[in-house]
Write an enzyme that holds these catalytic residues in place. Structure first.
Site, short mmCIF file in Angstrom:
data_model
loop_
_atom_site.label_atom_id
_atom_site.label_comp_id
_atom_site.label_asym_id
_atom_site.label_seq_id
_atom_site.Cartn_x
_atom_site.Cartn_y
_atom_site.Cartn_z
N GLU A 131 0.87 -1.18 0.00
CA GLU A 131 0.00 0.00 0.00
C GLU A 131 0.91 1.23 0.00
O GLU A 131 1.25 1.76 1.04
CB GLU A 131 -0.93 0.00 1.21
CG GLU A 131 -1.98 1.10 1.14
CD GLU A 131 -2.82 1.20 2.40
OE1 GLU A 131 -3.71 2.07 2.43
OE2 GLU A 131 -2.59 0.44 3.36
N HIS A 216 -9.86 0.80 0.25
CA HIS A 216 -10.77 1.42 1.23
C HIS A 216 -11.59 2.56 0.63
O HIS A 216 -11.30 3.73 0.81
CB HIS A 216 -10.08 1.81 2.53
CG HIS A 216 -8.76 2.51 2.45
ND1 HIS A 216 -8.55 3.65 1.71
CD2 HIS A 216 -7.59 2.24 3.08
CE1 HIS A 216 -7.31 4.04 1.87
NE2 HIS A 216 -6.70 3.22 2.67
N ARG A 227 -19.74 18.47 -9.66
CA ARG A 227 -19.03 18.84 -10.89
C ARG A 227 -17.80 17.98 -11.18
O ARG A 227 -17.21 18.10 -12.25
CB ARG A 227 -18.63 20.32 -10.84
CG ARG A 227 -19.82 21.26 -10.82
CD ARG A 227 -19.40 22.72 -10.80
NE ARG A 227 -20.56 23.60 -10.82
CZ ARG A 227 -21.23 23.98 -9.74
NH1 ARG A 227 -20.85 23.54 -8.54
NH2 ARG A 227 -22.28 24.77 -9.82
N ASP A 273 -8.01 -3.28 7.20
CA ASP A 273 -6.97 -2.25 7.34
C ASP A 273 -6.42 -2.29 8.77
O ASP A 273 -6.14 -1.26 9.39
CB ASP A 273 -7.53 -0.86 7.01
CG ASP A 273 -6.43 0.18 6.77
OD1 ASP A 273 -5.27 -0.21 6.54
OD2 ASP A 273 -6.73 1.39 6.82
#
Length: 399
Positions: A131, A216, A227, A273
């Site tokens: 990660e 996650h 937008r 996690d």
């Protein structure tokens, strides 16, 4: 020698089957049969009756630590065994030890530790999750910015090693080019996107290059706005698999419910996690040059930053059933089948099926964890009267 187990109720291919005989040999399921139609020889050789609901053992693709150990701090095989044992107690029979952003030497040592575990045929470890460190400083979370950097040839050489099982890597697509993503994928690496502030179009380009998942969902990624769809919008719109932390700290239950309605159990997978706190009694544990403190179900650094979780996979499943109103069968898919499919290990784990590992957990009528089985051997038995959050270990088998 084949062992025959009579199971009160078992989840097979999404269907609850009553009174089944599971035949196990060398840790692999060799047969599943209705008890009334089993042969007299099989009936006579049933060694144990399992009461309750049997579902596949959990597959966790994001495990930073456990049992008081952080993989980054001690990237050794001994640490991996401590972490795996800590999570096995909560039903995780397959895991991907996760190394968060760090220097190249730690990355290489972590890979060596995984290689040693696989060479030793460790029962739970299927590969490794890197990660970082190729993330966005803007969405770093607790990842240290001094280690966040571009991907080099030396790191690529580690990620593409063939002796470290299945490799999963989380990258920020604004900092890793589509050519690099494509190269990783061509080498068999699974690329997930996360810790990113990328706009929607950049995320789309990464998906087109071969990225297949998101780390996650909602946390540490560019949000969905009116937008700019951001990474969250891309994750929700595409047929990709998203990890999600259902500890009610990282994501509001109603936000999880929305994601579930959009993605469904085959594209939303439970992850923990988890930090070192899972399976450990300490509430304050060192983390690089600071520390992480557990207060209730929440982990934070001294400045209040959310720092991973103290969540275990069984609690994630129970939270999904109780608070997100996911059926137990679908929660099981999210905890086992979907992560196995995502990491390309579904040929051997993730379901209760002939030819796959006899990894499963046993739940009572309240979904309390009662037993954990790994490769056909009962490893843990718990008091069925206690809630999972306060369960006491009655016995452990190492046969």
């Amino acid at each position: 020698m084949i062992t025959h187990l009579l199971v009160e109720k078992v989840l097979v291919d999404g269907t609850w089957l009553p009174n089944q005989v599971l035949s196990v040999e060398h840790g692999i399921i060799k047969g599943i049969a209705d008890y009334p139609f089993a042969s007299d020889e099989v009936k006579a050789s049933i060694s144990q009756t399992i009461k309750g609901s049997v579902i596949p053992g959990y597959v966790d693709t994001q495990v930073n630590g456990g049992g008081g150990v952080m993989f980054n701090h001690a990237p050794t095989y001994e640490s991996l065994k401590v972490m795996a044992d800590a999570h096995l107690k909560y039903g995780t029979t397959t895991l991907f030890p996760t190394l968060i952003t760090d220097d190249i030497h730690t990355i290489e040592r972590a890979a060596d530790a995984i290689s040693e575990a696989l060479a030793d045929n460790h029962s739970s470890i299927a590969g490794i999750h890197f990660e970082g460190p190729h993330l966005s400083v803007e969405k770093k979370g607790v990842h240290l910015p001094r280690y966040i950097r571009a991907l080099t040839d030396r790191e690529m050489a580690t990620y593409t090693r063939k002796d470290i099982g299945q490799v999963l890597i989380t990258v920020a697509p604004e900092n890793v080019s589509v050519d690099v993503i494509r190269d990783l994928v061509n080498h068999g690496v699974i690329v997930a996107l996360g810790h990113s502030n990328a706009p929607y179009d950049v995320v789309e380009q990464a998906l087109e290059a071969g990225a297949t998942g998101f780390t996650h969902l909602f946390n540490a990624m560019s949000p969905l706005t009116s937008r700019e769809p951001g990474m969250v919008g891309a994750a929700m719109l595409n047929n990709s698999i998203c990890g999600i932390i259902v500890d009610h700290q990282h994501v509001h239950p109603k936000t999880v419910e929305l994601a579930y309605k959009v993605k469904g159990p085959n594209e939303l997978m439970l992850v923990t996690d988890a930090m070192a706190h899972v399976g450990a009694s300490e509430d304050r544990i060192a983390f690089f040059d600071t520390y992480i403190t557990r207060e209730g179900d929440k982990l934070t650094t001294p400045d209040g930053t959310l720092a991973g979780s103290c969540l275990d996979m069984h609690s994630a499943l129970v939270n999904s059933v109780n608070d997100i109103k996911v059926t137990l069968a679908n929660a099981s898919v999210m905890a086992s089948t979907t992560p196995a499919v995502f990491t390309k290990i579904h040929d051997r784990v993730g379901d209760i099926a002939i030819g796959k590992a006899a990894n499963f957990v046993v739940l009572d009528s309240t979904n309390t964890l009662c037993q954990v089985w790994l490769q056909g051997k009962k490893r843990f038995t718990y008091s069925a009267e206690l809630h999972n959050s306060d369960k006491s270990l009655l016995s452990e088998s190492r046969e």
